[in-house]
Design a protein around this motif. Structure first.
Motif, PDB file in Angstrom:
ATOM      1  N   ASN A 478       0.757  -1.242  -0.015  1.00 28.87           N
ATOM      2  CA  ASN A 478      -0.072   0.049   0.047  1.00 28.87           C
ATOM      3  C   ASN A 478       1.073   1.352   0.042  1.00 28.87           C
ATOM      4  OD1 ASN A 478      -1.649   2.074   0.588  1.00 28.87           O
ATOM      5  ND2 ASN A 478      -3.079   0.515   1.678  1.00 28.87           N
ATOM      6  N   LEU A 479       0.750   1.896  -1.007  1.00 29.63           N
ATOM      7  CA  LEU A 479       1.690   3.348  -1.062  1.00 29.63           C
ATOM      8  C   LEU A 479       1.454   4.420  -0.383  1.00 29.63           C
ATOM      9  CD1 LEU A 479       2.256   3.135  -5.061  1.00 29.63           C
ATOM     10  CD2 LEU A 479       3.629   2.290  -3.117  1.00 29.63           C
ATOM     11  N   THR A 480       0.158   4.221   0.324  1.00 28.94           N
ATOM     12  CA  THR A 480      -0.266   5.496   1.148  1.00 28.94           C
ATOM     13  C   THR A 480      -0.361   5.121   2.633  1.00 28.94           C
ATOM     14  OG1 THR A 480      -2.113   5.940  -0.526  1.00 28.94           O
ATOM     15  CG2 THR A 480      -2.278   7.017   1.777  1.00 28.94           C
ATOM     16  N   GLU A 481      -0.448   3.834   3.052  1.00 30.17           N
ATOM     17  CA  GLU A 481      -0.341   3.391   4.452  1.00 30.17           C
ATOM     18  C   GLU A 481       0.954   2.528   4.505  1.00 30.17           C
ATOM     19  OE1 GLU A 481      -3.918   1.871   6.151  1.00 30.17           O
ATOM     20  OE2 GLU A 481      -5.170   2.732   4.523  1.00 30.17           O
ATOM     21  N   PRO A 482       1.640   2.307   5.493  1.00 28.76           N
ATOM     22  CA  PRO A 482       2.638   1.450   5.714  1.00 28.76           C
ATOM     23  C   PRO A 482       2.458   0.205   5.943  1.00 28.76           C
ATOM     24  CG  PRO A 482       2.537   2.574   7.633  1.00 28.76           C
ATOM     25  CD  PRO A 482       1.470   3.159   6.930  1.00 28.76           C
ATOM     26  N   ARG A 483       1.796  -0.585   4.583  1.00 29.01           N
ATOM     27  CA  ARG A 483       1.324  -1.917   4.852  1.00 29.01           C
ATOM     28  C   ARG A 483       1.406  -2.682   3.680  1.00 29.01           C
ATOM     29  NH1 ARG A 483      -4.751  -2.220   7.243  1.00 29.01           N
ATOM     30  NH2 ARG A 483      -4.015  -4.641   7.366  1.00 29.01           N
ATOM     31  N   SER A 484       1.925  -3.974   3.960  1.00 28.92           N
ATOM     32  CA  SER A 484       2.136  -4.958   2.731  1.00 28.92           C
ATOM     33  C   SER A 484       1.633  -6.329   3.049  1.00 28.92           C
ATOM     34  CB  SER A 484       3.718  -4.889   2.509  1.00 28.92           C
ATOM     35  OG  SER A 484       4.287  -5.161   3.415  1.00 28.92           O
ATOM     36  N   VAL A 485       1.646  -7.068   2.127  1.00 22.78           N
ATOM     37  CA  VAL A 485       1.418  -8.510   2.585  1.00 22.78           C
ATOM     38  C   VAL A 485       2.031  -9.351   1.371  1.00 22.78           C
ATOM     39  CG1 VAL A 485      -0.704  -8.376   0.741  1.00 22.78           C
ATOM     40  CG2 VAL A 485      -0.820 -10.208   2.519  1.00 22.78           C
ATOM     41  N   ALA A 486       2.450 -10.549   1.683  1.00 17.26           N
ATOM     42  CA  ALA A 486       3.230 -11.446   0.748  1.00 17.26           C
ATOM     43  C   ALA A 486       2.393 -12.746   0.623  1.00 17.26           C
ATOM     44  CB  ALA A 486       4.451 -11.377   1.274  1.00 17.26           C
ATOM     45  N   PHE A 487       2.596 -13.492  -0.560  1.00 13.85           N
ATOM     46  CA  PHE A 487       2.315 -14.603  -0.804  1.00 13.85           C
ATOM     47  C   PHE A 487       3.100 -15.656  -1.492  1.00 13.85           C
ATOM     48  CE2 PHE A 487      -1.194 -11.257  -1.702  1.00 13.85           C
ATOM     49  CZ  PHE A 487      -2.143 -11.845  -0.650  1.00 13.85           C
ATOM     50  N   ASP A 488       3.195 -16.847  -1.180  1.00 20.59           N
ATOM     51  CA  ASP A 488       4.297 -17.706  -1.753  1.00 20.59           C
ATOM     52  C   ASP A 488       3.751 -18.577  -2.540  1.00 20.59           C
ATOM     53  OD1 ASP A 488       7.026 -16.663  -0.389  1.00 20.59           O
ATOM     54  OD2 ASP A 488       5.687 -16.874   1.294  1.00 20.59           O
ATOM     55  N   ALA A 489       4.582 -19.044  -3.519  1.00 17.53           N
ATOM     56  CA  ALA A 489       4.197 -20.190  -4.353  1.00 17.53           C
ATOM     57  C   ALA A 489       5.339 -21.173  -4.690  1.00 17.53           C
ATOM     58  CB  ALA A 489       3.422 -19.890  -5.672  1.00 17.53           C
ATOM     59  N   PRO A 490       5.364 -22.559  -4.780  1.00 19.84           N
ATOM     60  CA  PRO A 490       6.585 -23.287  -5.093  1.00 19.84           C
ATOM     61  C   PRO A 490       6.802 -23.322  -6.579  1.00 19.84           C
ATOM     62  CG  PRO A 490       4.444 -24.336  -4.654  1.00 19.84           C
ATOM     63  CD  PRO A 490       4.049 -23.158  -4.314  1.00 19.84           C
ATOM     64  N   ALA A 491       8.054 -23.387  -6.701  1.00 22.77           N
ATOM     65  CA  ALA A 491       8.289 -23.877  -8.254  1.00 22.77           C
ATOM     66  C   ALA A 491       7.778 -25.026  -8.501  1.00 22.77           C
ATOM     67  CB  ALA A 491       9.691 -23.630  -8.597  1.00 22.77           C
ATOM     68  N   PRO A 492       7.358 -25.272  -9.962  1.00 25.95           N
ATOM     69  CA  PRO A 492       7.508 -24.490 -10.955  1.00 25.95           C
ATOM     70  C   PRO A 492       6.230 -23.425 -11.182  1.00 25.95           C
ATOM     71  CG  PRO A 492       6.965 -26.649 -11.699  1.00 25.95           C
ATOM     72  CD  PRO A 492       7.047 -26.727 -10.219  1.00 25.95           C
ATOM     73  N   LEU A 493       5.431 -23.637 -10.348  1.00 23.89           N
ATOM     74  CA  LEU A 493       4.146 -22.723 -10.565  1.00 23.89           C
ATOM     75  C   LEU A 493       4.537 -21.151 -10.915  1.00 23.89           C
ATOM     76  CD1 LEU A 493       1.636 -23.711  -7.562  1.00 23.89           C
ATOM     77  CD2 LEU A 493       1.675 -24.407  -9.860  1.00 23.89           C
ATOM     78  N   LEU A 494       3.692 -20.541 -11.656  1.00 22.02           N
ATOM     79  CA  LEU A 494       4.171 -19.406 -12.370  1.00 22.02           C
ATOM     80  C   LEU A 494       2.825 -18.263 -11.973  1.00 22.02           C
ATOM     81  CD1 LEU A 494       5.978 -20.047 -15.540  1.00 22.02           C
ATOM     82  CD2 LEU A 494       6.922 -19.608 -13.387  1.00 22.02           C
ATOM     83  N   SER A 495       1.959 -18.840 -11.155  1.00 21.81           N
ATOM     84  CA  SER A 495       0.747 -17.900 -10.747  1.00 21.81           C
ATOM     85  C   SER A 495       0.303 -18.461  -9.335  1.00 21.81           C
ATOM     86  CB  SER A 495      -0.250 -18.107 -11.827  1.00 21.81           C
ATOM     87  OG  SER A 495      -0.920 -19.164 -11.855  1.00 21.81           O
ATOM     88  N   LEU A 496      -0.220 -17.591  -8.824  1.00 23.32           N
ATOM     89  CA  LEU A 496      -1.012 -17.565  -7.625  1.00 23.32           C
ATOM     90  C   LEU A 496      -2.062 -16.652  -7.327  1.00 23.32           C
ATOM     91  CD1 LEU A 496      -0.121 -15.226  -5.375  1.00 23.32           C
ATOM     92  CD2 LEU A 496       1.776 -16.392  -5.068  1.00 23.32           C
ATOM     93  N   VAL A 497      -3.118 -16.845  -6.516  1.00 20.96           N
ATOM     94  CA  VAL A 497      -4.255 -15.982  -6.311  1.00 20.96           C
ATOM     95  C   VAL A 497      -4.084 -15.467  -4.833  1.00 20.96           C
ATOM     96  CG1 VAL A 497      -6.923 -16.076  -5.878  1.00 20.96           C
ATOM     97  CG2 VAL A 497      -5.809 -17.261  -7.775  1.00 20.96           C
ATOM     98  N   GLY A 498      -3.821 -14.280  -4.795  1.00 20.24           N
ATOM     99  CA  GLY A 498      -3.866 -13.475  -3.438  1.00 20.24           C
ATOM    100  C   GLY A 498      -5.121 -12.768  -3.132  1.00 20.24           C
TER     101      GLY A 498
END
Length: 622
Positions: A478-498
């Motif tokens: 979030n570029l306005t508030e100091p907040r972020s979230v992370a999502f992980d995916a194992p290889a060889p996946l090249l997409s994920l749903v967050g």
């Protein structure tokens, strides 16, 4: 004679009925007129962050113990800092009651704009509950004067991806009243509008670090609230149950209403149009929501709420009804009394002439006016034109920052669509530049989607492969508030749903995402940030079903306007891919003769969004 008598009786009954109906209407109009006249004396020109008791009857709840006669009579004032809720009463002609209250809210307006405030008007059966934590309210400090040492742009938000308010030249002096969360941006006023400038473009005098830090757009009393109004038929159209919000002239302000961030540069009227249903009627200017809705004067946006009052989804906007226009007229009369200025009593947008073209157009150029939901990509596709040429012709610093009503010159329409090689903005933090790190190949590593906007809800993030990586990580900031979230995916996946919403990464409008490739938990490749604004509540969804043997039906929705979508399957019977392409935000495809099943089903849009039709392989119709 006997035939005339029934007619006379009927005439008398009709006359009595008409008089009985007209009397309350006349009494209502008289009461409303007296209330508005009293409002001019009771609440004229309120100070910032103050509530006013306008007309009988108003009740309020405070967070501190107050005297028994505090805020109990017309013309009484109260500070918003301790105000938890305020309620006005519905029309009661017999007891001469129609509650009116007024609040003057600072919202996100700088302290260096004295006298400017957001006016909130409660009429009839209306309630507002404050949802701003007193601990989050930014303190008011004495502004600090700075001098511009390097010419710089003033922007709407504290980041280089936001819109430009104006250009500041070396030697100009400004007053600063707040900092962003890391102290690198300063809040100022430019062209009578709130704006942010880079600190490193100023002389950075002592005293700046003593100013309050703005870590959230919601940091003043009553800037976030929940509201309700009376539902059902009202006894008199002149005395509605409504809440009207008016921002200062030519300024946009940020508020949070029933759990959703909104931005208004206008006058809007709110009410409960039905149980669990809120209406937002724009009387002047526009309304924008953090979930992507954009509404202009003369239109109404309907929101649906859960039982706690939280907005859960929106309907498409529509033209305001005559009743809604009438409610706005009453509110405007009351606002005129409070603000001491003449406010138009018509919210129907007036016909406008075609925009004046000041530039000299060549024979191979046309002008396009940006409409709601359009992107530079969709406009270039519509005219079969070059995106780089449109960017260059219109001097667009950021290809994503186009807005409704903007005038764009389209050079060489029908010359052939050309996309931008790289739609990403200069990264907020630099990407990893090594081509090969510990046997991981980063040379072609980049993000693919989304590039048009961050959706509220499920977002499908896609990227290219970094051969050798053991996992991938997507980070949304979030570029306005100091907040972020992370999502992980194992290889060889090249997409994920967050899943992105206010609980995971906060509210407001400006966001960035990046993807990283990791080797045994260590970051070795980094795409850099893709900066964008939050889009609407839109999910690209594609589903399939077998309706009869050997026939597969694909149903899709959530496609961007002007995009195409292609669905394809590998048919083992023919040993070939079979595909169909369509246009439209929703629709269906039918695949016949899928005798031996279907493999590797996918759907992809012309913007690059892709969905796998799972399970894969499909043996849907054996």
């Amino acid at each position: 004679m006997s035939k005339i008598r029934p007619i006379l009786i009927l005439f008398c009954l009709l006359t009595i009925t008409w008089q009985s109906m007209a009397q309350p209407t006349a009494q209502c109009a008289d009461l409303v007129e007296r209330a508005i006249l009293a409002l001019e004396d009771n609440c004229n020109r309120l100070e910032r962050n103050t509530a006013c008791y306008g007309y009988n009857a108003v009740s309020a709840i405070f967070s501190q113990i107050v005297p028994s006669d505090y805020f109990t009579r017309p013309a009484d004032k109260a500070g918003l800092l301790d105000l938890l809720s305020i309620q006005t009463t519905p029309l009661d002609i017999e007891n001469d009651r129609w509650g009116i209250a007024v609040m003057s809210i600072q919202a996100n307006l700088p302290n260096t704009l004295p006298g400017q405030a957001v006016t909130v008007l409660l009429l009839g059966d209306s309630t507002i509950e404050n949802r701003v934590n007193p601990l989050d309210i930014a303190p008011i400090a004495t502004p600090v004067q700075v001098a511009i040492q390097t010419a710089t742009d003033a922007r709407t938000s504290p980041n280089d991806a936001s819109n430009t308010v104006g250009r500041l030249n070396t030697g100009e002096m400004l007053l600063v009243d707040a900092l962003n969360n890391d102290g690198t941006w300063l809040r100022v006023v430019v062209n009578n509008l709130p704006a942010w400038i880079r600190r490193d473009a100023t002389d950075s005098p002592t005293g700046l670090n003593d100013l309050p830090v703005i870590t959230s757009p919601i940091q003043s009393p009553m800037q976030a609230f929940y509201f309700t109004t009376g539902v059902g038929n009202i006894a008199c159209q002149e005395a509605p149950n409504t809440i009207t919000i008016k921002s200062p002239e030519n300024m946009t302000v940020d508020l949070s209403v029933n759990g959703v961030d909104i931005r208004i540069g206008s006058t809007i009227t709110l009410r409960n149009s039905a149980p669990n249903e809120l209406s937002f009627t724009v009387q002047e200017g526009h309304l924008e929501t953090s979930t992507g809705e954009y509404v202009e004067a003369g239109d109404t946006l309907i929101a649906h709420t859960d039982d706690l009052g939280n907005i859960v989804y929106w309907q498409e906007s529509r033209p305001a009804t005559d009743e809604e226009i009438g409610f706005g007229d009453v509110a405007n009369r009351a606002l005129s009394a409070v603000l001491g200025e003449d406010i138009s009593t018509s919210i129907r947008p007036q016909p406008t002439e075609a925009p004046t073209i000041t530039d000299t157009l060549s024979m191979d150029e046309i002008v396009h006016i940006v409409a709601r939901g359009e992107t530079l990509f969709s406009i270039a596709r519509r005219y079969n034109a070059s995106m780089p040429a449109i960017v260059a012709r219109n001097n667009l610093a950021n290809p994503r920052n186009i807005f409704v009503g903007q005038r764009l010159v389209i050079p060489n329409p029908n010359s052939g669509f050309v996309g931008l090689e790289d739609m990403q903005q200069p990264p907020l933090s630099p990407p990893v530049t090594n081509v090969t790190v510990n046997s991981v190949d980063c040379s072609n590593f980049k993000g693919i989607s989304p590039l048009q906007g961050m959706m509220l809800g499920d977002n499908t993030f896609q990227w290219t492969a970094a051969p050798g990586a053991t996992s991938y990580r997507v980070i949304v900031t979030n570029l306005t508030e100091p907040r972020s979230v992370a999502f992980d995916a194992p290889a060889p996946l090249l997409s994920l749903v967050g899943f992105i919403d206010q609980s995971t990464v906060g509210g407001n409008f400006d966001f960035a995402w990046r993807v990283q490739a990791l080797l045994n938990g260590v970051v070795v490749c980094d795409s850099g940030d893709y900066v964008m604004q939050r889009g609407g509540v839109r999910y690209l969804t594609v589903t399939w079903e077998c309706v009869v043997p050997n026939t597969i039906v694909i149903t899709y929705s959530g496609v961007l306007p002007e995009d195409t979508i292609t669905a394809k399957f590998y048919n083992p019977l023919t040993a070939q891919y079979e595909q169909q392409t369509g246009r439209g935000q929703s629709g269906t495809f039918i695949f016949y003769n899928m005798v031996a099943g279907a493999y590797f089903g996918t759907a992809v849009t012309s913007s690059g969004e892709q969905v796998a039709l799972l399970p894969d392989p499909l043996f849907a119709c054996p």
